[in-house]
Design a protein around this motif. Structure first.
Motif, PDB file in Angstrom:
ATOM      1  N   ASN A 138       0.739  -1.513   0.538  1.00 21.22           N
ATOM      2  CA  ASN A 138      -0.023   0.250   0.336  1.00 21.22           C
ATOM      3  C   ASN A 138       0.635   1.263  -0.071  1.00 21.22           C
ATOM      4  O   ASN A 138       0.135   2.680  -0.282  1.00 21.22           O
ATOM      5  CB  ASN A 138      -0.398   0.034   1.035  1.00 21.22           C
ATOM      6  N   GLY A 139       2.190   1.172  -0.071  1.00 21.37           N
ATOM      7  CA  GLY A 139       3.017   2.401   0.097  1.00 21.37           C
ATOM      8  C   GLY A 139       4.245   2.339   0.262  1.00 21.37           C
ATOM      9  O   GLY A 139       4.789   0.907  -0.002  1.00 21.37           O
ATOM     10  N   TYR A 140       5.174   2.763  -0.075  1.00 15.88           N
ATOM     11  CA  TYR A 140       7.238   3.239  -0.013  1.00 15.88           C
ATOM     12  C   TYR A 140       7.223   4.410   0.345  1.00 15.88           C
ATOM     13  O   TYR A 140       7.303   5.764   0.564  1.00 15.88           O
ATOM     14  CB  TYR A 140       7.246   3.215  -1.388  1.00 15.88           C
ATOM     15  N   PHE A 141       8.153   3.737   1.979  1.00 18.06           N
ATOM     16  CA  PHE A 141       8.997   5.250   2.331  1.00 18.06           C
ATOM     17  C   PHE A 141      10.177   5.187   2.243  1.00 18.06           C
ATOM     18  O   PHE A 141      11.112   3.582   2.193  1.00 18.06           O
ATOM     19  CB  PHE A 141       8.921   5.003   3.750  1.00 18.06           C
ATOM     20  N   ALA A 142      10.444   5.746   1.573  1.00 17.44           N
ATOM     21  CA  ALA A 142      12.125   5.595   1.025  1.00 17.44           C
ATOM     22  C   ALA A 142      13.088   5.986   2.117  1.00 17.44           C
ATOM     23  O   ALA A 142      13.090   6.249   3.157  1.00 17.44           O
ATOM     24  CB  ALA A 142      12.618   7.165   0.027  1.00 17.44           C
ATOM     25  N   TRP A 143      13.993   5.331   2.177  1.00 14.50           N
ATOM     26  CA  TRP A 143      15.244   5.324   2.882  1.00 14.50           C
ATOM     27  C   TRP A 143      16.369   6.095   2.932  1.00 14.50           C
ATOM     28  O   TRP A 143      16.771   5.217   2.136  1.00 14.50           O
ATOM     29  CB  TRP A 143      15.814   4.174   3.977  1.00 14.50           C
ATOM     30  N   SER A 144      16.896   7.332   2.996  1.00 16.60           N
ATOM     31  CA  SER A 144      16.141   7.938   4.055  1.00 16.60           C
ATOM     32  C   SER A 144      15.730   9.154   3.461  1.00 16.60           C
ATOM     33  O   SER A 144      16.396   9.654   2.787  1.00 16.60           O
ATOM     34  CB  SER A 144      17.581   7.980   5.222  1.00 16.60           C
ATOM     35  N   LEU A 145      15.634  10.126   4.487  1.00 18.52           N
ATOM     36  CA  LEU A 145      15.249  11.835   4.066  1.00 18.52           C
ATOM     37  C   LEU A 145      16.601  11.749   3.829  1.00 18.52           C
ATOM     38  O   LEU A 145      16.740  12.628   3.277  1.00 18.52           O
ATOM     39  CB  LEU A 145      13.875  12.083   4.923  1.00 18.52           C
ATOM     40  N   LEU A 146      17.692  12.252   4.948  1.00 18.30           N
ATOM     41  CA  LEU A 146      19.002  12.563   5.065  1.00 18.30           C
ATOM     42  C   LEU A 146      19.070  11.771   5.370  1.00 18.30           C
ATOM     43  O   LEU A 146      19.501  10.721   5.681  1.00 18.30           O
ATOM     44  CB  LEU A 146      17.804  13.427   6.645  1.00 18.30           C
TER      45      LEU A 146
END
Length: 485
Positions: A430-438
């Motif tokens: 259902n979704g995708y979170f990139a690692w990492s923002l910073l």
């Protein structure tokens, strides 16, 4: 601006997040996205959620501010020889003081959600007992700022920074920690649960157990098989007890947890290596999955864990989750190693020609598909978010307002394409979170290894979006505008 009561009413659906209202645009209008990002737009469903992830010790800094007490990572990173470049998280990305600017950066990139972790030693500095209101105030401010920019907060209660005071009482070797964790969870959710709806209990318990309590190259630096087994079981128990505690506190939450999952292959077709790969798979993957979804430990180690399991433990661990976070980086190739503490299973050579990141991690977008298919076929196809996925490369210095990182951009493109393939094959992604923002403090590697889509100059704290961030931003806007490949 999205009104808070409207945001809260939307909730987090059991299978997916609702489509978020269009935010006030801070970059190109979605309908004006031209041309398509390189490689086109991966085929992902309309409600797919786009985000980025961080963790508290890796970015916050301010380790002595407003009543915070030391964590095991403060102790470990200040121990000579433990961190490759001699750095620590005392300042890191100074997110504690710069969070508002960082949220504005997220909004400019078009992110819909931000997954972050709560620092236990900010909230309950001694681990148990007195709750530190000033520590909760920081997360109050962060959550309100995220909501003001229409960014969904997704909070993780534990990402490895245990209060040192609890480590002094046995840490994850002490089964009382399950109740300590539940008390801490109630304190956080009691303050933030009116606005934060998706909650992850733990981040990567098997990794924390293996590297922090087995190999000893992560905090708290403990070693050996018995140490690993205790840390693993008590994290599983805390996960279930914590989930039950926060659900009892609020019925409107969506409760999950986060596992690191990867395909495990034998380094050769020798029988010993095949058996070692099966044991390693149990220690890395099914040691978390089987108790949560099936109420038992994987067969190779049921007898080992039986020495720790007390009546009611497995029922407490097998608590239903509303979502599962999956952190995926790549496969492992395992050989039989009689000297390895982890079930005589160690890392073997990669197949010739295997592409790798700067850390030597093998790259396989198809491996992510295999992980998701395993969840589909063996664990009831739970609602999944890829809560971490990214790559470390030797980035050049910023030039002309950006950092060129084409390898990372290609890594994201390949894995997002794989995400679309998994969904097409019936996986509940259902979704995708990139690692990492910073770019951040990368655990035992220190500041020398960078995963961020935003470059951080650790001397000046200047943030510079990399070309991978601009790619993701363009991709998000194209996807939300309904642009087809």
């Amino acid at each position: 601006m999205l009104r808070r009561r409207d945001f809260l009413a939307s909730g987090l659906a059991a299978a997916a997040l609702p489509a978020l209202p269009a935010r006030a645009q801070t970059g190109p209008q979605p309908g004006a996205v031209q041309p398509l990002p390189p490689g086109g737009v991966p085929q992902l469903p309309a409600g797919f959620l786009w985000g980025a992830s961080t963790s508290s010790y890796q970015i916050e800094g301010a380790v002595k501010a407003d009543g915070r007490r030391p964590s095991i990572w403060d102790t470990f990173s200040h121990t000579p020889g433990k961190i490759a470049d001699g750095t620590n998280g005392d300042v890191a990305c100074d997110h504690y003081n710069r969070y508002a600017d960082d949220v504005e950066l997220m909004a400019r990139l078009g992110l819909q959600s931000y997954r972050f972790s709560i620092a236990w030693p900010r909230i309950v500095p001694e681990g148990t007992g007195q709750v530190n209101a000033a520590g909760l105030d920081f997360y109050d401010r962060l959550v309100d700022k995220l909501l003001s920019r229409n960014i969904l907060p997704m909070a993780c209660l534990y990402h490895w920074d245990l209060p040192q005071a609890l480590q002094d009482r046995g840490g994850w070797h002490n089964r009382d920690i399950a109740n300590w964790f539940a008390d801490y969870a109630r304190a956080v959710v009691g303050r933030l649960g009116d606005r934060v709806k998706p909650w992850a209990m733990l981040n990567e318990p098997s990794v924390h157990a293996i590297f922090g309590h087995g190999f000893g190259n992560h905090a708290p630096g403990l070693t050996g098989w018995p140490s690993y087994v205790m840390a693993q079981h008590h994290q599983n128990l805390a996960q279930g007890v914590g989930a039950a505690a926060v659900r009892a506190l609020r019925s409107d939450l969506k409760v999950g947890t986060v596992f690191s999952l990867q395909p495990i292959f034998p380094a050769s077709q020798q029988e010993a290596d095949i058996a070692a790969a099966q044991r390693f798979d149990a220690c890395w993957n099914t040691i978390n999955l089987d108790p949560l979804f099936h109420g038992r430990y994987p067969a190779p180690f049921e007898n080992v864990f039986a020495q720790l399991v007390k009546p009611g433990d497995m029922e407490a661990i097998r608590v239903p989750v509303d979502f599962l976070g999956v952190n995926y980086y790549g496969p492992s190739y395992i050989k039989h190693d009689p000297a390895a503490f982890l079930a005589q299973a160690g890392y073997g050579a990669l197949p010739p020609g295997t592409p790798t990141t700067l850390l030597g991690w093998p790259i396989s977008a198809q491996g992510m598909v295999e992980v998701l298919k395993r969840l589909r076929d063996s664990y009831g196809n739970p609602p999944v978010f890829i809560t971490e996925n990214g790559a470390c490369y030797e980035d050049p210095a910023p030039a002309n307002g950006t950092v060129q990182d084409p390898e990372r951009t290609e890594y994201f493109r390949a894995h997002l394409t794989a995400a679309g393939e998994a969904i097409a094959q019936g996986c509940a992604l259902n979704g995708y979170f990139a690692w990492s923002l910073l770019d951040n403090f990368e655990w035992a590697e220190g500041e020398r290894r960078r995963f961020g889509v935003v470059h951080v100059d650790f001397e000046t704290q200047q943030r510079t979006p990399k070309s991978s961030a601009l790619y993701l931003s363009q991709l998000i806007r194209a996807h939300r505008a309904g642009v087809k490949p």
